[in-house]
Scaffold this active site. Structure first.
Site, PDB file in Angstrom:
ATOM      1  N   CYS A  60      -6.912  -5.781  -1.310  1.00 51.14           N
ATOM      2  CA  CYS A  60      -8.058  -6.847  -1.315  1.00 51.14           C
ATOM      3  C   CYS A  60      -8.807  -6.660  -2.679  1.00 51.14           C
ATOM      4  CB  CYS A  60      -9.214  -6.438  -0.215  1.00 51.14           C
ATOM      5  SG  CYS A  60     -10.897  -7.524  -0.446  1.00 51.14           S
ATOM      6  N   CYS A  62     -11.780  -7.797  -3.678  1.00 49.66           N
ATOM      7  CA  CYS A  62     -13.204  -8.041  -3.586  1.00 49.66           C
ATOM      8  C   CYS A  62     -13.880  -6.771  -3.368  1.00 49.66           C
ATOM      9  CB  CYS A  62     -13.487  -9.195  -2.619  1.00 49.66           C
ATOM     10  SG  CYS A  62     -12.616 -10.718  -2.824  1.00 49.66           S
ATOM     11  N   CYS A  79      -4.195  -6.922   2.272  1.00 49.65           N
ATOM     12  CA  CYS A  79      -4.465  -8.261   3.123  1.00 49.65           C
ATOM     13  C   CYS A  79      -3.296  -8.658   4.026  1.00 49.65           C
ATOM     14  CB  CYS A  79      -4.430  -9.225   2.014  1.00 49.65           C
ATOM     15  SG  CYS A  79      -5.328 -10.846   2.426  1.00 49.65           S
ATOM     16  N   CYS A  81      -7.077  -7.329   5.566  1.00 47.31           N
ATOM     17  CA  CYS A  81      -7.394  -6.078   6.003  1.00 47.31           C
ATOM     18  C   CYS A  81      -7.520  -5.898   7.495  1.00 47.31           C
ATOM     19  CB  CYS A  81      -8.656  -5.917   5.218  1.00 47.31           C
ATOM     20  SG  CYS A  81      -9.872  -7.217   5.767  1.00 47.31           S
ATOM     21  N   CYS A  90     -13.397 -11.727   6.917  1.00 43.66           N
ATOM     22  CA  CYS A  90     -12.890 -11.815   5.572  1.00 43.66           C
ATOM     23  C   CYS A  90     -14.003 -11.647   4.553  1.00 43.66           C
ATOM     24  CB  CYS A  90     -11.971 -12.914   5.189  1.00 43.66           C
ATOM     25  SG  CYS A  90     -11.113 -12.856   3.761  1.00 43.66           S
TER      26      CYS A  90
END
Length: 119
Positions: A60, A62, A79, A81, A90
């Site tokens: 991920c 982010c 991902c 996750c 998400c």
């Protein structure tokens, strides 16, 4: 696919193409949709592809990690996750449920549109 499309695809990183295809397939399989702001979708897919190249898994993009290699090994944030798989949550806004205010009605992505935001 015509010759121009073949040439363009040959210049697109394989990991980016793979993450585009994965994202479309996963959205369709889970009944989720991409964000109505395509720039968000594009940046997330680019980050997944970069992590796939660097660490061998689509970690991920982010989140902040003290040790990305350890996170890849644990697989929790790869991902899709665990929160996405278990609850359709998400954090990146890549896969959104239809009732999300930012959800589009798209489960397919045009590579040229993605490239406009990242390339």
């Amino acid at each position: 696919m015509n010759e121009k499309e073949k040439y363009m695809n040959s210049n697109i990183p394989q990991s980016l193409q793979a993450m585009q295809k994965f994202s479309e397939t996963y959205a369709q399989r889970t009944g989720t949709f991409f964000c109505s702001d395509l720039s968000i979708t594009a940046v997330v897919i680019e980050g997944l592809a970069r992590h796939k190249d660097e660490y061998g898994a689509p970690l991920c993009p982010c989140r902040h990690y003290d040790d990305k290699v350890a996170e890849v090994s644990s697989a929790y944030w790869n991902c899709p996750c665990v929160p996405m798989r278990e609850r359709k949550e998400c954090h990146c806004m890549l896969f959104l449920t239809p009732d999300n205010a930012f959800s589009s009605d798209n489960q397919e992505l045009d590579m040229n549109s993605l490239l406009n935001y990242i390339g």
